[in-house]
Design a protein around this motif. Sequence first.
Motif, mmCIF file in Angstrom:
data_model
loop_
_atom_site.group_PDB
_atom_site.id
_atom_site.type_symbol
_atom_site.label_atom_id
_atom_site.label_comp_id
_atom_site.label_asym_id
_atom_site.label_seq_id
_atom_site.Cartn_x
_atom_site.Cartn_y
_atom_site.Cartn_z
ATOM 1 N N PRO A 84 16.264 46.962 62.758
ATOM 2 C CA PRO A 84 17.567 46.334 63.003
ATOM 3 C C PRO A 84 18.014 45.384 61.884
ATOM 4 N N GLU A 85 17.057 44.806 61.178
ATOM 5 C CA GLU A 85 17.387 43.839 60.125
ATOM 6 C C GLU A 85 17.716 44.488 58.780
ATOM 7 N N CYS A 86 17.702 45.826 58.717
ATOM 8 C CA CYS A 86 18.040 46.523 57.475
ATOM 9 C C CYS A 86 19.460 46.133 57.068
ATOM 10 N N ILE A 87 19.606 45.696 55.843
ATOM 11 C CA ILE A 87 20.901 45.236 55.341
ATOM 12 C C ILE A 87 21.780 46.432 54.977
ATOM 13 N N VAL A 88 23.001 46.391 55.459
ATOM 14 C CA VAL A 88 23.982 47.414 55.110
ATOM 15 C C VAL A 88 24.744 46.892 53.903
ATOM 16 N N LEU A 89 24.566 47.555 52.799
ATOM 17 C CA LEU A 89 25.240 47.165 51.576
ATOM 18 C C LEU A 89 26.621 47.813 51.549
ATOM 19 N N THR A 90 27.644 47.003 51.374
ATOM 20 C CA THR A 90 29.023 47.470 51.301
ATOM 21 C C THR A 90 29.717 46.736 50.166
ATOM 22 N N PRO A 91 30.906 47.188 49.778
ATOM 23 C CA PRO A 91 31.640 46.436 48.762
ATOM 24 C C PRO A 91 31.880 44.980 49.183
ATOM 25 N N LYS A 92 31.980 44.735 50.490
ATOM 26 C CA LYS A 92 32.206 43.370 50.978
ATOM 27 C C LYS A 92 30.937 42.520 50.949
ATOM 28 N N THR A 93 29.764 43.154 51.099
ATOM 29 C CA THR A 93 28.520 42.379 51.187
ATOM 30 C C THR A 93 27.729 42.351 49.875
ATOM 31 N N ILE A 94 28.186 43.086 48.872
ATOM 32 C CA ILE A 94 27.415 43.211 47.636
ATOM 33 C C ILE A 94 27.178 41.856 46.968
ATOM 34 N N GLN A 95 28.185 41.017 46.900
ATOM 35 C CA GLN A 95 28.038 39.732 46.201
ATOM 36 C C GLN A 95 26.994 38.840 46.876
ATOM 37 N N ASP A 96 26.952 38.857 48.206
ATOM 38 C CA ASP A 96 25.979 38.035 48.933
ATOM 39 C C ASP A 96 24.563 38.562 48.819
ATOM 40 N N ASN A 97 24.413 39.816 48.444
ATOM 41 C CA ASN A 97 23.092 40.438 48.402
ATOM 42 C C ASN A 97 22.614 40.780 46.997
ATOM 43 N N MET A 98 23.395 40.447 46.006
ATOM 44 C CA MET A 98 23.066 40.815 44.632
ATOM 45 C C MET A 98 21.727 40.235 44.180
ATOM 46 N N TYR A 99 21.383 39.047 44.640
ATOM 47 C CA TYR A 99 20.180 38.369 44.156
ATOM 48 C C TYR A 99 18.891 39.145 44.429
ATOM 49 N N TRP A 100 18.865 39.990 45.429
ATOM 50 C CA TRP A 100 17.629 40.736 45.722
ATOM 51 C C TRP A 100 17.687 42.193 45.300
ATOM 52 N N LEU A 101 18.851 42.650 44.821
ATOM 53 C CA LEU A 101 18.955 44.034 44.369
ATOM 54 C C LEU A 101 18.189 44.217 43.066
ATOM 55 N N PRO A 102 17.574 45.361 42.881
ATOM 56 C CA PRO A 102 16.847 45.627 41.637
ATOM 57 C C PRO A 102 17.766 45.528 40.420
ATOM 58 N N GLN A 103 17.194 45.171 39.280
ATOM 59 C CA GLN A 103 17.964 45.037 38.039
ATOM 60 C C GLN A 103 18.619 46.354 37.635
ATOM 61 N N THR A 104 18.019 47.476 38.000
ATOM 62 C CA THR A 104 18.538 48.789 37.606
ATOM 63 C C THR A 104 19.487 49.381 38.648
ATOM 64 N N CYS A 105 19.714 48.693 39.740
ATOM 65 C CA CYS A 105 20.515 49.210 40.849
ATOM 66 C C CYS A 105 21.957 49.453 40.416
ATOM 67 N N ALA A 106 22.461 50.656 40.676
ATOM 68 C CA ALA A 106 23.834 51.001 40.304
ATOM 69 C C ALA A 106 24.854 50.129 41.032
ATOM 70 N N TYR A 107 24.581 49.753 42.268
ATOM 71 C CA TYR A 107 25.511 48.884 42.989
ATOM 72 C C TYR A 107 25.640 47.553 42.247
ATOM 73 N N ARG A 108 24.526 47.012 41.821
ATOM 74 C CA ARG A 108 24.525 45.761 41.070
ATOM 75 C C ARG A 108 25.223 45.936 39.722
ATOM 76 N N LEU A 109 24.875 47.002 39.006
ATOM 77 C CA LEU A 109 25.458 47.246 37.691
ATOM 78 C C LEU A 109 26.980 47.359 37.780
ATOM 79 N N VAL A 110 27.472 48.155 38.720
ATOM 80 C CA VAL A 110 28.910 48.347 38.869
ATOM 81 C C VAL A 110 29.582 47.030 39.268
ATOM 82 N N ALA A 111 28.987 46.287 40.187
ATOM 83 C CA ALA A 111 29.555 44.999 40.606
ATOM 84 C C ALA A 111 29.622 44.017 39.430
ATOM 85 N N GLU A 112 28.686 44.137 38.496
ATOM 86 C CA GLU A 112 28.661 43.263 37.319
ATOM 87 C C GLU A 112 29.503 43.825 36.168
ATOM 88 N N GLY A 113 30.160 44.966 36.392
ATOM 89 C CA GLY A 113 30.993 45.562 35.359
ATOM 90 C C GLY A 113 30.213 46.268 34.259
#
Length: 161
Positions: A84-113
Amino acid sequence: MSDAPKPGGIDRNGLRPRFWKTVPMAKLTRPEWEALCDGCGKCCLNKLEDEDTGEVALTRVACRLLDNETCLCAKYPIRHKFVPECIVLTPKTIQDNMYWLPQTCAYRLVAEGRDLYPWHPLLTGDPDSPHAAGVTMRGQTLSEVEVNDDDWENNIIEEPT
């Protein structure tokens, strides 16, 4: 069958060409959002956060649903029934969860431009390219059901990049 875009710029998987460079995250379709995942398995690793510094360390201890060979969630569509505690990553939640995303994560890369790494399946057309590049957790994880919480610290790893 060709993966070439159909007229109108959409390929047979419903993806616009280089959408991660041209479309704001909030405007991505569901298939585009899901296609950003490279299947590395690193987001499913349990992490330890230093309460004083906020630094996050990866462990090789993975969520009980992570398939150690495919690096994908074995129950992705219904994962919240089991975790139940699995985090749902969305465009709205990406900024709040960026700190734990892997450095190579495409969601992180795209959010960082930033652009995707050359081994990303969206660039190679091959879902196994991250495994071939050695950036996934394939064959390297331990299930959280097999490791005592007190032993997680003994399983801290450096992120494969």
